[in-house]
Design an enzyme around this catalytic site. Structure first.
Site, short mmCIF file in Angstrom:
data_model
loop_
_atom_site.label_atom_id
_atom_site.label_comp_id
_atom_site.label_asym_id
_atom_site.label_seq_id
_atom_site.Cartn_x
_atom_site.Cartn_y
_atom_site.Cartn_z
N GLU A 120 14.87 24.54 -23.12
CA GLU A 120 15.18 24.91 -24.66
C GLU A 120 14.15 25.14 -25.39
OE1 GLU A 120 17.78 21.97 -26.39
OE2 GLU A 120 19.47 22.48 -24.92
N GLU A 265 23.74 23.04 -18.75
CA GLU A 265 24.32 21.67 -19.38
C GLU A 265 25.53 22.03 -19.93
OE1 GLU A 265 21.48 19.93 -22.39
OE2 GLU A 265 20.03 19.53 -20.93
#
EC number: 3.2.1.39
Length: 363
Positions: A120, A265
């Site tokens: 991220e 995820e």
């Protein structure tokens, strides 16, 4: 034919069907370690095996976890953490050392499938200082993996979140934010050229909880009875598909139409914030496990998906981040989940053949 022989044949048929079913699902679970009360690495890997969870995401090259994975046959996304990205980008010697220590020294005993270089990293979050090092780190690790003779076995990628997407509605109009294109375009180009997938963290929970007036709970939980979004010829009954397809559309707009996606995820918290309940989490997870076999309207077929996370982690913040686990730290399941095999199949296998004990039981 003797009754016992018939029983064995039936069992073998069920085993074959079971293996196909689980393979279709392509499910894994993220192994986070931000808790002070978690089981040992060897206990955790045994839990994966006993539940027939064949894929695992590891956020850093924890040597204890990697050693516990030896011989397990579990496929691994191995994380290169954000704190190391700048160092790896600074020179090939650092990338070679990292690959030797954390990949080559464990290969082939540990089935590393992907290396996730950073998690991220984004120009629009607190990781913006790392953005200029992202692609150089990807390139250096890719070269080091090739030099180690593993270029055909391990793909190098990075894990991104949905904050990079500027437009996601309707899904066919998905695009990256204009102010991040300088960052995303080279990543997509790298993945296209190396034939690696983009790893994407997709959380319908956060989209729903941030905008419950516009997004219904059934749409987020895969339980909407009717089509919610009509996008040309494509129909969307759940938010997960809409989010996933918006990323596919965004990549296509930047020359990455051939790049696949791995959902690295995806989960739902059981407590700690609005909409985070045990019932909602159970519903979402059960439906996600089933849906992973089916694909999205834009890309039908199995979706390689990693559920976040294996355990509740009490050192995470804010509060809801502590409650994403499938299991409590004492290894007790929080939900009655099923990774592809019915309880009946488990019972038959247990009664008929003790060698079938590796079959997954209901969680």
């Amino acid at each position: 034919m003797a009754t016992s022989q018939i029983a064995v044949i039936v069992l073998l048929g069920l085993l074959v069907a079971t293996n196909i079913h689980i393979t279709e699902a392509q499910l894994g679970v993220c192994y986070g370690m931000m808790g002070n009360n978690l089981p040992s690495h060897s206990e955790v890997i045994q839990l994966y095996k006993s539940r027939n969870i064949g894929r695992l995401r590891l956020y850093d090259p924890n040597q204890g976890a990697l050693n516990a994975l030896r011989g397990s046959n579990i496929e691994v996304i191995l994380g290169l953490p954000n704190v190391d990205v700048k160092h790896i980008a600074s020179g090939m010697e650092h990338a070679r050392w990292w690959v030797q220590k954390n990949v080559k020294d464990f290969w082939p005993d540990v089935k590393i499938k992907y290396i996730a270089v950073g998690n991220e990293i984004s120009p629009v979050t607190g990781t913006s200082s790392l953005t200029s090092f992202q692609v150089p780190a990807l390139v250096n690790i890719y070269k080091a993996v090739g030099e180690a003779g593993l270029g055909n076995d391990i793909k190098v990628s990075t894990s991104v979140d949905m904050t990079l997407i500027g437009n996601s509605y309707p899904p066919s109009q998905g695009s990256f934010r204009n102010d991040v294109r300088w960052f995303t375009d080279p990543i997509v180009g790298f993945l296209r050229d190396t034939r690696a997938p983009l790893l994407v963290n997709i959380y319908p929970y956060f989209s729903y909880s941030g905008n419950p007036g516009q997004i219904s709970l059934p749409y987020a939980l895969f339980t909407a009875p009717n089509v919610v979004v009509q996008d040309g010829s494509r129909q969307y009954r759940n938010l997960f598909d809409a989010m996933l397809d918006s990323v596919y559309a965004a990549m296509e707009r930047t020359g990455g139409g051939s790049v696949g996606i791995v959902v690295s995820e995806c989960g739902w918290p059981s407590a700690g914030a609005f909409g985070a309940t045990q019932d909602n989490a159970a519903t979402y997870l059960r439906n996600l496990i089933q849906h992973a076999k089916e694909g999205s309207p834009r890309k039908p077929g199995p979706i390689e998906t990693y559920i976040f996370a294996m355990f509740d982690e009490n050192n995470k913040n804010p509060e809801l981040e502590k409650h994403f686990g499938l299991f409590s730290p004492n290894k007790q399941p929080k939900y009655n989940l099923n990774f592809g095999v019915s309880e009946r199949v488990w019972d038959i296998s247990a009664e008929t053949n003790s060698t079938a004990s590796s079959l997954i039981s209901e969680m």
